[in-house]
Write a protein that holds these residues in place. Structure first.
Motif, PDB file in Angstrom:
ATOM      1  N   PRO A   1     -31.402 -28.555 -13.225  1.00  0.00           N
ATOM      2  CA  PRO A   1     -30.704 -27.632 -12.542  1.00  0.00           C
ATOM      3  C   PRO A   1     -31.582 -26.279 -12.476  1.00  0.00           C
ATOM      4  O   PRO A   1     -31.123 -25.413 -11.719  1.00  0.00           O
ATOM      5  N   LYS A   2     -32.469 -26.126 -13.195  1.00  0.00           N
ATOM      6  CA  LYS A   2     -33.338 -24.872 -13.282  1.00  0.00           C
ATOM      7  C   LYS A   2     -34.728 -25.296 -13.123  1.00  0.00           C
ATOM      8  O   LYS A   2     -35.054 -26.399 -13.800  1.00  0.00           O
TER       9      LYS A   2
ATOM     10  N   ARG B   1     -37.474 -33.522 -15.367  1.00  0.00           N
ATOM     11  CA  ARG B   1     -36.542 -32.407 -15.419  1.00  0.00           C
ATOM     12  C   ARG B   1     -36.703 -31.527 -13.985  1.00  0.00           C
ATOM     13  O   ARG B   1     -36.067 -30.777 -13.870  1.00  0.00           O
TER      14      ARG B   1
ATOM     15  N   TYR C   1     -35.463 -33.250 -10.687  1.00  0.00           N
ATOM     16  CA  TYR C   1     -33.964 -33.338 -11.005  1.00  0.00           C
ATOM     17  C   TYR C   1     -33.096 -32.218 -11.869  1.00  0.00           C
ATOM     18  O   TYR C   1     -31.927 -32.184 -11.699  1.00  0.00           O
TER      19      TYR C   1
END
Length: 71
Positions: A15-16, A10, A13
């Motif tokens: 988004p945040k 996470r 890759y």
């Protein structure tokens, strides 16, 4: 192992950006898994390899440890 792999994937890759401190609570077993993210300047000037394949150093490092919740 799965929790750590999920957090790292996470982080790379997602988004945040994840928070600097992540706590996964496990009340039944009496511990928390804590992950802390810090800047990793050491890795920026070193070249690392996996066998003969060069690796790219990340900007952050993660440290994981267990905290007990019951004694």
């Amino acid at each position: 192992q799965t929790a750590i792999e999920t957090l790292l994937l996470r982080h790379v890759y997602g988004p945040k950006t994840l928070p600097k401190r992540v706590v996964i609570q496990e009340d039944l077993l009496g511990y928390n898994l804590v992950g802390e993210r810090r800047k990793w300047t050491y890795g920026q000037w070193r070249q690392f390899y996996w066998g003969r394949h060069p690796l790219r150093s990340g900007e952050d490092k993660w440290v994981f440890y267990f905290e007990t919740t019951k004694l």
